[in-house]
Design a protein around this motif. Structure first.
Motif, mmCIF file in Angstrom:
data_model
loop_
_atom_site.group_PDB
_atom_site.id
_atom_site.type_symbol
_atom_site.label_atom_id
_atom_site.label_comp_id
_atom_site.label_asym_id
_atom_site.label_seq_id
_atom_site.Cartn_x
_atom_site.Cartn_y
_atom_site.Cartn_z
ATOM 1 N N VAL A 170 0.839 -1.197 0.000
ATOM 2 C CA VAL A 170 0.000 0.000 0.000
ATOM 3 C C VAL A 170 0.871 1.243 0.000
ATOM 4 N N ARG A 171 1.905 1.239 0.826
ATOM 5 C CA ARG A 171 2.785 2.403 0.933
ATOM 6 C C ARG A 171 3.523 2.662 -0.377
ATOM 7 N N GLU A 172 3.966 1.600 -1.014
ATOM 8 C CA GLU A 172 4.659 1.752 -2.288
ATOM 9 C C GLU A 172 3.706 2.303 -3.351
ATOM 10 N N GLN A 173 2.478 1.804 -3.359
ATOM 11 C CA GLN A 173 1.507 2.286 -4.323
ATOM 12 C C GLN A 173 1.160 3.745 -4.070
ATOM 13 N N ALA A 174 0.928 4.095 -2.809
ATOM 14 C CA ALA A 174 0.558 5.470 -2.469
ATOM 15 C C ALA A 174 1.659 6.451 -2.870
ATOM 16 N N ALA A 175 2.916 6.075 -2.647
ATOM 17 C CA ALA A 175 4.037 6.949 -2.983
ATOM 18 C C ALA A 175 4.086 7.222 -4.487
ATOM 19 N N LYS A 176 3.708 6.244 -5.281
ATOM 20 C CA LYS A 176 3.751 6.403 -6.744
ATOM 21 C C LYS A 176 2.720 7.406 -7.250
ATOM 22 N N PHE A 177 1.665 7.632 -6.478
ATOM 23 C CA PHE A 177 0.607 8.540 -6.915
ATOM 24 C C PHE A 177 0.782 9.962 -6.396
ATOM 25 N N LEU A 178 1.846 10.219 -5.649
ATOM 26 C CA LEU A 178 2.100 11.574 -5.162
ATOM 27 C C LEU A 178 2.474 12.506 -6.308
ATOM 28 N N GLY A 179 2.026 13.742 -6.219
ATOM 29 C CA GLY A 179 2.415 14.762 -7.171
ATOM 30 C C GLY A 179 3.603 15.555 -6.645
ATOM 31 N N LYS A 180 3.889 16.680 -7.271
ATOM 32 C CA LYS A 180 4.996 17.537 -6.845
ATOM 33 C C LYS A 180 4.756 18.027 -5.413
ATOM 34 N N ASP A 181 5.787 17.918 -4.577
ATOM 35 C CA ASP A 181 5.726 18.312 -3.161
ATOM 36 C C ASP A 181 4.705 17.502 -2.365
ATOM 37 N N GLY A 182 4.308 16.350 -2.911
ATOM 38 C CA GLY A 182 3.315 15.530 -2.229
ATOM 39 C C GLY A 182 3.867 14.877 -0.961
ATOM 40 N N ARG A 183 2.973 14.623 -0.006
ATOM 41 C CA ARG A 183 3.366 14.018 1.267
ATOM 42 C C ARG A 183 2.559 12.750 1.519
ATOM 43 N N LEU A 184 3.270 11.682 1.856
ATOM 44 C CA LEU A 184 2.642 10.431 2.271
ATOM 45 C C LEU A 184 2.806 10.302 3.777
ATOM 46 N N THR A 185 1.692 10.181 4.490
ATOM 47 C CA THR A 185 1.720 10.045 5.940
ATOM 48 C C THR A 185 1.373 8.610 6.319
ATOM 49 N N LEU A 186 2.249 7.979 7.095
ATOM 50 C CA LEU A 186 2.098 6.581 7.492
ATOM 51 C C LEU A 186 1.429 6.514 8.849
ATOM 52 N N VAL A 187 0.167 6.104 8.862
ATOM 53 C CA VAL A 187 -0.602 6.014 10.101
ATOM 54 C C VAL A 187 -0.754 4.556 10.537
ATOM 55 N N GLY A 188 -1.053 3.671 9.589
ATOM 56 C CA GLY A 188 -1.102 2.244 9.890
ATOM 57 C C GLY A 188 0.269 1.737 10.287
ATOM 58 N N LEU A 189 0.302 0.806 11.234
ATOM 59 C CA LEU A 189 1.569 0.344 11.801
ATOM 60 C C LEU A 189 2.016 -0.979 11.184
ATOM 61 N N THR A 190 3.307 -1.069 10.866
ATOM 62 C CA THR A 190 3.907 -2.316 10.409
ATOM 63 C C THR A 190 5.398 -2.285 10.732
ATOM 64 N N ASP A 191 5.966 -3.468 10.980
ATOM 65 C CA ASP A 191 7.408 -3.542 11.242
ATOM 66 C C ASP A 191 8.187 -3.891 9.971
ATOM 67 N N LYS A 192 7.517 -3.855 8.836
ATOM 68 C CA LYS A 192 8.160 -4.193 7.563
ATOM 69 C C LYS A 192 8.850 -2.959 6.963
ATOM 70 N N PRO A 193 9.881 -3.164 6.136
ATOM 71 C CA PRO A 193 10.598 -2.031 5.543
ATOM 72 C C PRO A 193 9.767 -1.301 4.499
ATOM 73 N N LEU A 194 10.138 -0.051 4.267
ATOM 74 C CA LEU A 194 9.487 0.783 3.275
ATOM 75 C C LEU A 194 10.402 0.914 2.063
ATOM 76 N N THR A 195 9.851 0.734 0.870
ATOM 77 C CA THR A 195 10.645 0.809 -0.355
ATOM 78 C C THR A 195 10.099 1.886 -1.274
ATOM 79 N N ILE A 196 10.998 2.724 -1.787
ATOM 80 C CA ILE A 196 10.647 3.711 -2.810
ATOM 81 C C ILE A 196 11.232 3.212 -4.128
ATOM 82 N N SER A 197 10.373 2.883 -5.070
ATOM 83 C CA SER A 197 10.835 2.231 -6.293
ATOM 84 C C SER A 197 11.635 3.164 -7.205
#
Length: 333
Positions: A235-262
């Motif tokens: 979900v986080r990877e998908q959400a990051a891909k849809f950000l526009g210029k100066d867009g912000r992704l806020t992580l509220v749901g909790l997980t101990d898994k790593p975050l990847t920016i493709s």
């Protein structure tokens, strides 16, 4: 009194009789009228969440609590028996934030102890069921939207996961004037609920035409703000891909898994940000109580069902299985 207790070592949960606590100096004993069942409670029972500061091995669960003052402790003058209150979901102790129902006994019980500063008076026309969920279920997305993400009005936003917190996020984003609001959830009933709560568009994150749909809805600009309420790496990877210029992704749901920016180059070039978020402050809760008092917002639709405290295990199971697609289940002692 009856209380829902978790042995943190064995992860065994039982509803059992325990002594009714007595308030000490600066404390208030509250007769619980309603207590919310949160996914964090499920994580505690399952073992994916562990208390950081719990001094013993057993804790009464429940961090979403409302009731009436039963007995003020020695030195307490601001609170009198019979006053209607909700309890903040935690408090600061020694520079650390302790969470109610995690690091110390919570409100899945007939009575709950609270430091006097953690009580918030509630209006007579606010039900205990609705009041109980304001700390966390409502205040967490409110804090994420207004403080962490600093969401301005009239910008496109995306909400991933329209469960207990995400449903309120849609409602609150509508309140502050974000537009369009796009909700993402694989469950059709959740998407339908998102529209009912104020989303302009509700999409299946697995839809092959998703990029085109988001592009059309945002005029090709992408999302100014995105919120992950699911706590799932894809979900986080998908959400990051849809950000526009100066867009912000806020992580509220909790997980101990790593975050990847493709595509890290694109992410940096567009000046995008990823922000972590946890909980809320006392002020966020008070703001929401004021908004309810002034009839700017209502949470009646959020109460999916009310069960007796003795059926706490069944409530947890229903939330685990998403039986009936609940927003919030409430325990009533």
């Amino acid at each position: 009194m009856l209380a829902g207790r978790l042995d943190v070592k064995s992860r065994k949960f039982t509803v059992e009789d325990v002594p009714t606590p007595k308030p000490g100096p600066g404390e208030v004993l509250v007769k619980v009228q309603a207590a919310g069942v949160c996914l964090s409670d499920v994580h505690l029972i399952e073992g994916s969440l562990t208390p950081l500061y719990l001094p013993g091995g057993v804790v009464t669960l429940g961090h979403e609590v409302a009731g009436v003052v039963a007995e003020p402790g020695p030195g307490v003058t601001a609170w009198q028996p019979g006053q209607r209150v909700l309890l903040q979901a935690g408090e600061e102790r020694g520079g650390q934030v302790w969470t109610r129902g995690v690091d110390y006994d919570g409100g899945w019980a007939e009575y709950a102890l609270a430091t006097e500063s953690t009580l918030v008076a509630i209006p007579d026309d606010l039900s205990f069921e609705q009041a109980s969920i304001i700390p966390d279920a409502v205040s967490t997305p409110w804090a994420a939207i207004t403080t962490t993400a600093q969401t301005p009005p009239a910008v496109p936003v995306g909400v991933w996961g329209v469960g207990g917190l995400g449903a309120h996020a849609v409602q609150l984003l509508r309140l502050i004037g974000a537009a369009p609001i796009i909700a993402f959830d694989p469950l059709a009933p959740a998407r339908e609920r998102a529209v009912e709560f104020g989303a302009d568009l509700a999409l299946d994150p697995g839809d092959p035409d998703l990029r085109m749909q988001v592009g059309t809805a945002t005029g090709g600009a992408g999302l100014a703000r995105a919120f992950d309420f699911a706590g799932v790496p894809p979900v986080r990877e998908q959400a990051a891909k849809f950000l526009g210029k100066d867009g912000r992704l806020t992580l509220v749901g909790l997980t101990d898994k790593p975050l990847t920016i493709s595509d890290g180059t694109r992410f940096s070039y567009l000046g995008q940000q990823i922000l972590g978020h946890y909980g809320s402050t006392d002020e966020h809760v008070r703001q929401l109580v004021d908004l309810v008092r002034l009839h700017r917002i209502d949470f009646a639709r959020s109460i999916s069902d009310v069960l007796p405290l003795a059926q706490a295990e069944q409530a947890v199971e229903r939330l685990q299985k998403k039986e009936g697609n609940p927003i919030r289940l409430i325990l009533r002692p």
